[in-house]
Write an enzyme that holds these catalytic residues in place. Sequence first.
Site, PDB file in Angstrom:
ATOM      1  N   HIS A 343       1.409  -1.023   0.264  1.00  0.00           N
ATOM      2  CA  HIS A 343       0.199  -0.343  -0.600  1.00  0.00           C
ATOM      3  C   HIS A 343       1.298   1.347  -0.069  1.00  0.00           C
ATOM      4  CE1 HIS A 343      -3.534  -2.646   1.076  1.00  0.00           C
ATOM      5  NE2 HIS A 343      -3.965  -1.856   0.404  1.00  0.00           N
ATOM      6  N   GLY A 344       1.997   0.936   0.861  1.00  0.00           N
ATOM      7  CA  GLY A 344       2.984   2.492   0.527  1.00  0.00           C
ATOM      8  C   GLY A 344       4.224   2.489   1.392  1.00  0.00           C
TER       9      GLY A 344
END
Length: 496
Positions: A343-344
Amino acid sequence: MVPAIIDIDRLLDLLKFDQYNPLLFNTGLFLCLFAGFVLIYQLLRRFRNLKLIFVILFSLYFYYKSSAEYCFILLGVCVSDYLLGILLGRCHHRWQRRGVVWINVLVNIGMLAYFKYFNLLYETVANFSAIEFDPLDIVLPAGISFFTFRSISYIVDIYRGHIAPCKDFLAYTFYLTFFPPLLAGPVVRAKDMLPQVQADPVVSRAMVSEGLFLIMCGLVKKVVVADFISENFVDRIFENPSLYSGFENMMGMYGFFIQLYCDFSGYSDMAIGLALLLGYRLLDNFRSPFKSQNPTEFWHRWHISLSSWLKDYVYIPMGGNRCPRWRKNLNLMTTMLVGGLWHGASWMFLVWGGLQGLFLVGHKGIKSAVSGRDNSAQKSRWRVALNIFITFNLIAVSMVFFRASSMEAVGDMWQQVTGNFHLSVAPQFFEGYLMVVLAMAGAYLMHFAPSSWTSRLKNAYGASPLFIQAVILTIIIFIIIQTRQSDIMPFIYFQY
């Protein structure tokens, strides 16, 4: 003549790349461009290759509007996958086939490592050494996590014998660049999409009706709920939680949970709906996740395309369930850590992924411990309601790590909730944030409503005359225009 020139200049400026104004589904520019796109698409419906080329060019332009010259990276991945797929189909020795798979994996993971994680790794090394951290100016190509996962699944599925190599370069490029799911999913797989591309589908009246219904649902979720409560409440809480009471912080947690769901599932609804308007059917990405009775069920209902991808290409290759319990738990934890990091580039996402792994391991342990007992009580409505309540709150609380900017911000929120709750502010809160509360409550009520309600609405819309469908669509668009925020808010998952 001068006004006309100015108008043309403004139009050209709108069509150019602007990193602050990507081509979003919920903008007037996309609506106008898509209307023209559909008209030409229908004119080309009998000319398969021309139609594919036209969609590919529109998809590349759609990607250019959010990532500029990085559209050439997307094209490069198309060429690489196509050639590696052909090569993999011609390899006969196992070591050769594995080598092709590893080339594909290393290319894709290498891109993710550079564009998405380089500065995080650089900062981590700098914190444990005397190196001064000076982050590189690396622009993250939009949707890179989505199309790299699609690329990996294509090559791995050929290696496993699930699909044959695609020998039609246009068809494969269409699959990887197809604009509805390109930037924020669902994570479409070649085995589901390529047969449709090769079959050259024809759009039916039922598909158009269903597509329009999903697009309207997605727009309402995104603009009327997600953007509204984010701009008017949730962002304020997470920017400075210490300024608000524990009750307001708790409402902010629940507000972000429904915001995230409406934002992401709204994009998925619109992507699936747009694909239907073109004759292609994408798989569902959400199935009422808040109704889940345990964390395992939640991840079978939330971001289904990513969950199933992680299961098939991370969890199962590590051994899955075919190993001792400790190893199975380790596999679950590793898979969810990978999902969190996907996700990041932030340790906060890693913590969030680790929590999801702990929830899954804990549920598996409890399920194993009570497997020999009488489970008749689980059939009662009260037991189901309790399971849903516990699961919902566990996931909602864990989403604080997904949204908060730092562990300090998480600590501030929990300090307010546990030590400065002040339930007495509730009446003032409901009065001051009445529209926000109504938007949140309405979204939660619709989510927990029986799924048959949605099916009936969709069927009723599909059975309505074209004139009635057009009127309903016009009303929804009018509501969207009236309620949208002054600044167009990008979808949350664009950054992943």
